[in-house]
Design an enzyme around this catalytic site. Structure first.
Site, PDB file in Angstrom:
ATOM      1  CE  LYS A  78      -3.926   2.034   2.537  1.00 16.78           C
ATOM      2  NZ  LYS A  78      -4.852   1.921   3.684  1.00 16.78           N
ATOM      3  CB  SER A 158      -8.139   4.029   2.548  1.00 13.20           C
ATOM      4  OG  SER A 158      -7.329   3.373   3.497  1.00 13.20           O
ATOM      5  CB  SER A 182      -8.668   1.309   5.505  1.00 10.15           C
ATOM      6  OG  SER A 182      -9.299   2.520   5.242  1.00 10.15           O
TER       7      SER A 182
HETATM    8  N1  GLN Z   1     -13.390   4.942   5.755  1.00  9.68           N
HETATM    9  C1  GLN Z   1     -12.810   5.400   6.968  1.00  9.68           C
HETATM   10  C2  GLN Z   1     -12.364   6.837   6.811  1.00  9.68           C
HETATM   11  O1  GLN Z   1     -12.616   7.370   5.795  1.00  9.68           O
HETATM   12  C3  GLN Z   1     -11.683   4.518   7.379  1.00  9.68           C
HETATM   13  C4  GLN Z   1     -10.440   4.771   6.633  1.00  9.68           C
HETATM   14  C5  GLN Z   1      -9.297   3.947   7.133  1.00  9.68           C
HETATM   15  O2  GLN Z   1      -9.483   2.986   7.862  1.00  9.68           O
HETATM   16  N2  GLN Z   1      -8.101   4.357   6.776  1.00  9.68           N
HETATM   17  O3  GLN Z   1     -11.802   7.420   7.683  1.00  9.68           O
END
Ligand code: GLN
Length: 492
Positions: A78, A158, A182
């Protein structure tokens, strides 16, 4: 000969050890899949040479009888993990061109374990999002499609580059990070597995910070065993991260067992939310049956503060983000916008205005607001209190049970563009993953079935702090019974 890109981490590792194929052949096969899948936009940077060099080293090591845990296995990284001399952007324009002079602890551990890197995977900008639509480098497109419909679907977020790449067989496994879901939600959207370990298991050193008290790295892969193998090679104490846990890394793979006799599984009633698709309810019921079959006892539990979790998360995460992102000022990293005759303040403003995307700006503004003198107690302090209550809910529930079973997300993958008009709509997708993050607990998503459109649905298992083994074992029990074999049809 076997199609090497169909194999997962365990099969690649074992086949390589047995001499069935060379690491070079494996790297070539995955590099070719990556090169042929530009339409998915899963990678920001491709690094075929990194994968080849690691493979050639693995082949030499094998001939000398020197096998490492991940020799012969190439993976995706990532693009939130700093990789030495390889562009690291967090999918933001503000970090475009940034080549770190150091390696993150987690990626460094994976390379030391013999893995090679196929490339840096796309993500939501600074890991803020649930659909990959906030990436500066364009959204990732899920390999999955609805039947007779070419509308591009979200791979989740994400870690959507990671999920799409694994589901499309561009890599056998990848790193993810999970701040509020995410790893788990993109895994659920694409029919793969992913585990967020206990907060502190994996070092955050060299991981671009979003919300430091929540951020946690973890693996994503085709199945539970592959996640266990990856996690063993990512976790471990790191003196460079003050929140890293000083604990030995268990042999999670060796202790995998789908026998759940003696285990109690809690079903939290507050997770039966309004308007949840009937298919997700049905899958949850099915999951309960599978765990009973595996020998577990089912108990009903209550997590009474669940309904406040999203609100608390969307105060705490932006608050921490607003502080963490203050470092992008045009001086130290990446982008610098210096308008003619500009002073220092103008440079900060111009750089940040041009460098951050709209979702990142929204979070910086919310975060700055909830931390400001007049509103700190009303928002930030309250949210921290709610966070403590949520953690206590889990502690109480775990007096009655060993693990919890819930759906991973309240929907299957949605189409790109479907939810980004209203940020709240998007935030609601995190309803089942955020509470665990606030409590710092380990949680995993495994594919359970498909919806009426043939799209994957995930089940989430949540464990006590440090009980990754319990989580993985329940995941395995579901995996063995679900027999999930659905695949995205190849169109790219
Ligand atoms: N969707 C969540 C956010 O937008 C979680 C994102 C994440 O876990 N990095 O913050």
């Amino acid at each position: 000969m076997t199609n090497l890109t169909e194999l997962g981490v365990a099969a690649l590792r074992d086949g390589f050890r047995a001499g069935d194929f060379s690491a070079r052949e494996v790297a070539d096969a995955f590099n070719a899949n990556v090169a042929a899948a530009k339409a998915l936009n899963a990678f920001i940077v491709e690094t075929p040479d990194h994968a080849l060099q690691a493979a050639e080293q693995a082949d030499r090591d094998r001939s000398e009888g020197n096998l490492k845990p991940l020799s012969g296995v190439p993976i995706g990284m990532k693009d939130l993990f700093a990789t030495k001399n390889v562009q690291t952007t967090a999918a933001s324009h503000i970090l475009e061109g940034f080549k770190p002079q150091y390696e993150s602890t987690v990626s460094g551990k994976l390379w030391s374990a013999g893995a090679g890197m196929l490339g840096k995977l796309n993500l939501d900008q600074f890991a803020m999002g649930s659909s990959n639509e906030t990436s500066y480098f364009g959204n990732v497109i899920s390999p999955w499609r609805r039947p007779n419909d070419t509308a591009p679907l979200a791979p989740g977020g994400s870690s959507g580059g990671s999920s799409a790449a694994i589901a499309a067989r561009l890599c056998p496994a990848a790193t993810g990070t999970d701040t509020g879901g995410s790893i788990r939600q993109p895994a659920a959207f694409t029919g793969i597995s992913g585990i967020k370990p206990t907060y502190g298991r994996c070092s955050r050193w060299g991981v671009v910070a979003f919300a430091s008290s929540l951020d946690q790295a973890g693996p994503m892969a085709n199945d539970v065993r592959d996640c266990a193998i990856m996690l063993e090679n990512m976790a471990g104490f790191d003196p460079k991260d003050s929140t890293s846990l000083e604990l030995a890394v268990p042999n999670w793979e060796a202790a995998l067992s789908a026998d759940l006799k003696g285990k109690k599984i809690g079903i939290p009633k507050e997770y039966r939310v309004d308007n949840m698709p009937a298919e997700i309810d049905a899958l949850w019921e099915q999951g309960i049956q599978w765990l009973k079959d595996a020998g577990a006892e089912i108990v009903n539990v209550s997590l009474p503060h669940t309904k406040y979790a999203l609100a608390a998360y969307y105060i705490i995460a932006p608050a921490e983000a607003s502080s963490n992102l203050a470092r992008y000022d045009g001086v130290r990293y990446g982008l610098r916008n210096l308008p003619d005759g500009a002073g220092l303040q103008d440079m900060y403003a111009a750089t940040r205005a041009a460098g951050f995307g709209p979702e990142v700006k929204r979070r910086i503004m919310i975060g700055t607001y909830v931390l400001s003198a007049g509103f700190y107690d009303a928002y930030y302090t309250q949210a921290q209190k709610v966070r403590a209550l949520i953690a206590r809910d889990f502690e109480r529930a775990f007096e009655q049970c060993d693990l919890l079973l819930t759906p991973t997300a309240p929907s299957a993958a949605f189409a790109l563009g479907e939810k980004n008009a209203d940020p709240l709509e998007m935030y609601l997708n995190d309803v089942f993953t955020v509470p665990t993050s606030l409590a710092g607990l380990p949680a995993m998503s495994v594919p359970g079935g498909v919806d009426a459109q043939g799209l994957p649905l995930g089940l989430q298992i949540i464990g006590r702090a440090l009980d990754e083994q319990g989580v993985l074992n329940a995941g395995l029990a579901i995996e063995e019974r679900a027999g999930f074999t659905a695949r995205a049809g190849k169109w790219w």
